[in-house]
Design an enzyme around this catalytic site. Structure first.
Site, PDB file in Angstrom:
ATOM      1  N   LEU A  36       2.831 -22.830 -22.991  1.00 12.77           N
ATOM      2  CA  LEU A  36       1.731 -23.783 -23.185  1.00 12.77           C
ATOM      3  C   LEU A  36       0.390 -23.169 -22.819  1.00 12.77           C
ATOM      4  CD1 LEU A  36       3.267 -27.147 -21.880  1.00 12.77           C
ATOM      5  CD2 LEU A  36       3.563 -25.992 -24.075  1.00 12.77           C
TER       6      LEU A  36
ATOM      7  N   SER B  52       4.674 -18.636 -20.216  1.00 15.73           N
ATOM      8  CA  SER B  52       3.466 -19.445 -20.450  1.00 15.73           C
ATOM      9  C   SER B  52       3.400 -19.964 -21.882  1.00 15.73           C
ATOM     10  CB  SER B  52       2.196 -18.654 -20.120  1.00 15.73           C
ATOM     11  OG  SER B  52       1.072 -19.517 -20.010  1.00 15.73           O
TER      12      SER B  52
ATOM     13  N   TYR C  16       8.204 -15.032  -6.119  1.00 13.25           N
ATOM     14  CA  TYR C  16       7.840 -16.443  -6.284  1.00 13.25           C
ATOM     15  C   TYR C  16       7.915 -17.173  -4.948  1.00 13.25           C
ATOM     16  CZ  TYR C  16       8.175 -15.917 -11.378  1.00 13.25           C
ATOM     17  OH  TYR C  16       8.011 -15.530 -12.689  1.00 13.25           O
TER      18      TYR C  16
ATOM     19  N   GLY D 287      -0.935 -21.962 -20.006  1.00 11.07           N
ATOM     20  CA  GLY D 287      -1.582 -22.551 -18.833  1.00 11.07           C
ATOM     21  C   GLY D 287      -1.990 -23.995 -19.018  1.00 11.07           C
ATOM     22  N   GLY D 288      -1.315 -24.715 -19.916  1.00 15.43           N
ATOM     23  CA  GLY D 288      -1.629 -26.119 -20.164  1.00 15.43           C
ATOM     24  C   GLY D 288      -2.541 -26.341 -21.346  1.00 15.43           C
ATOM     25  N   LEU D 289      -3.119 -25.284 -21.897  1.00 11.78           N
ATOM     26  CA  LEU D 289      -4.077 -25.416 -22.996  1.00 11.78           C
ATOM     27  C   LEU D 289      -3.440 -26.052 -24.234  1.00 11.78           C
ATOM     28  CD1 LEU D 289      -7.093 -24.479 -23.178  1.00 11.78           C
ATOM     29  CD2 LEU D 289      -6.272 -22.583 -24.568  1.00 11.78           C
ATOM     30  N   LEU D 290      -2.141 -25.828 -24.421  1.00  8.98           N
ATOM     31  CA  LEU D 290      -1.445 -26.341 -25.599  1.00  8.98           C
ATOM     32  C   LEU D 290      -0.628 -27.593 -25.290  1.00  8.98           C
ATOM     33  CD1 LEU D 290      -0.175 -22.887 -26.925  1.00  8.98           C
ATOM     34  CD2 LEU D 290      -2.157 -24.188 -27.734  1.00  8.98           C
ATOM     35  N   GLY D 291      -0.870 -28.169 -24.132  1.00  5.44           N
ATOM     36  CA  GLY D 291      -0.079 -29.321 -23.708  1.00  5.44           C
ATOM     37  C   GLY D 291      -0.810 -30.648 -23.780  1.00  5.44           C
ATOM     38  N   GLY D 292      -1.768 -30.769 -24.698  1.00  8.34           N
ATOM     39  CA  GLY D 292      -2.528 -32.021 -24.807  1.00  8.34           C
ATOM     40  C   GLY D 292      -3.642 -32.114 -23.798  1.00  8.34           C
TER      41      GLY D 292
END
Length: 330
Positions: A218, A216, A53, A220-225
Site C-alpha cells: 500500500l 509495502s 523487528y 505506506g498507506g498511500l494506496l489505502g484510501g
C-alpha cells in the site's frame, strides 16, 4: 485460501504473506496472537518477520511474540512457513556496537540464526532471508555459512530482500556452480506507485526461479484510501503517505486512483493487493495488519477479479518505467 509454489521450489505458500513488523511496536502481544490465529484459520500459512523487528531497544521483540504464539501448540509451528531475516545489528539504541555483530559474515550469520531460533522458540527456520546486500562479504563465504545451517537442520532455504537484479544473478550463478539451491525468493519494494522493481529485480527473479514477495503493497498507506481518510479526519499526520501528499502531482495521482475505484465501488487497499496478485512472478504481497479488521480487508483482496479495463486504467494512472533496457533506451 489460494496457494502457489514459492518460486522454483516444491514449497507451497499462501498468496498473502502475514507481515509481523507491527507486532510489538504498534500491536500488543495478545492482539498479535489473535491476528496470527485468525490468519492461520483463514489458511494463510506464510509468516514473515526479521530479527531487528521491534526496533530500538526492543529489537527482537517481534520474533519473541511469534515464538510465544508457536509455544501455545495446536500445530501452529507445523502449519506455518516461517521466514525471518539477518543483516542488521541487534544492539539497542545507545548500546555499544561491536564489529562482527551485523551484516552477512559467517560469524554473524551463525550468531544471528541461533538467537532467532531462541526467540522464535523453534528448531528450524523455513526461509532465512538476507535483509540487505553486504558489499564486504563474498558470496563464497555466505553460501558456506548457509550450507552449514542447512546441514544442521536450522534452516531449509535461503532468500534475499532488497537485492538489486545483478546481486540476485551473482548469488545464484555462484550457487549453481557449486551445486547449491541458491536464493529461492526476493522480498522487494513493489506496488502500484513504486514499480521500479519491474526494471531489473523482477526479471532477474523470474530468470532464476525466485518467488517475488512485495513489501509495502500500500506504499505506506498511500494506496489505502488516504484521501478519503483525510476527509474523514482519520489520516495519520506523519509517515510516508503524509510527506508524499505534499507533492501536487502525487496528490493528483492518488485522487485519480481513488476516484476510479469509487466509480467501481471498490476499496483502494484491496485493489492495490489484488493488482499485485495479477503481476508476473509475484508469489504474494506482505500484509502487515495492526488490527483484525485490516487482516479481514487483506483477505477480501484474494477474491477480487480485476477486469482488463480496470487494469488498463490503473496502468494509465501509475504507468511505471517498464522493463530494462527499454525503460531507459530504445
Amino acid at each position: 485460501m489460494k496457494y502457489t509454489q514459492l518460486g522454483r521450489t516444491g514449497l507451497k505458500v499462501s498468496r498473502l504473506v502475514l507481515g509481523t513488523m507491527n507486532f510489538g511496536p504498534q500491536t500488543d502481544e495478545p492482539t498479535s496472537h489473535g491476528i496470527l490465529d485468525a490468519a492461520l484459520s483463514a489458511g494463510l500459512n506464510f509468516v514473515d518477520t526479521a530479527n531487528v523487528y521491534g526496533w530500538g531497544e526492543n529489537k527482537g521483540r517481534t520474533e519473541e511474540i511469534v515464538g510465544t504464539w508457536f509455544a501455545q501448540g495446536g500445530g501452529r509451528r507445523d502449519k506455518t512457513v516461517l521466514a525471518t531475516k539477518v543483516y542488521g545489528n541487534m544492539a539497542g539504541d545507545g548500546a555499544t556496537v561491536w564489529p562482527n555483530h551485523d551484516r552477512l559474515s559467517a560469524v554473524n550469520i551463525r550468531r544471528a540464526v541461533d538467537a532467532s531460533l531462541k526467540r522464535l522458540q523453534t528448531d528450524y527456520i523455513d526461509i532465512y532471508q538476507f535483509h540487505h546486500i553486504d558489499r564486504h562479504t563474498p558470496f563464497e563465504e555466505i553460501w558456506q555459512a548457509i550450507d552449514v545451517l542447512v546441514q544442521q537442520g536450522k534452516i531449509l532455504y535461503a532468500a534475499s530482500s532488497n537485492f538489486p537484479g545483478y546481486k540476485i544473478a551473482q548469488a545464484n550463478e555462484l550457487a549453481k556452480a557449486h551445486g547449491r539451491v541458491g536464493l529461492v525468493s526476493e522480498q522487494c519494494l513493489y506496488n502500484l506507485a513504486e514499480r521500479r522493481a519491474e526494471m531489473e529485480v523482477i526479471p532477474a527473479a523470474q530468470e532464476y526461479g525466485l518467488g517475488v514477495i512485495p513489501w509495502s503493497p500500500l506504499h505506506g498507506g498511500l494506496l489505502g484510501g488516504v484521501l478519503k481518510k483525510e476527509s474523514e479526519g482519520k489520516r495519520r499526520k506523519d509517515g510516508r503517505s503524509a510527506s508524499a501528499l505534499e507533492r501536487t502531482e502525487v496528490r493528483e495521482q492518488v485522487k485519480a486512483y481513488e476516484d476510479l475505484l469509487d466509480k467501481h465501488g471498490l476499496e483502494p487497499g484491496e485493489v492495490a493487493l489484488a493488482w499485485l496478485l495479477t503481476r508476473p512472478g509475484v508469489t504474494g504481497p506482505i500484509v502487515g495488519p495492526r488490527t483484525q479488521e485490516q487482516l479481514d480487508s487483506a483477505l477480501r483482496a484474494l477474491e477480487l477479479e480485476l477486469s482488463e479495463e480496470l487494469l488498463a486504467s490503473l496502468d494509465e494512472i501509475f504507468p511505471g518505467s517498464g522493463p530494462s533496457p527499454e525503460a531507459f533506451a530504445w
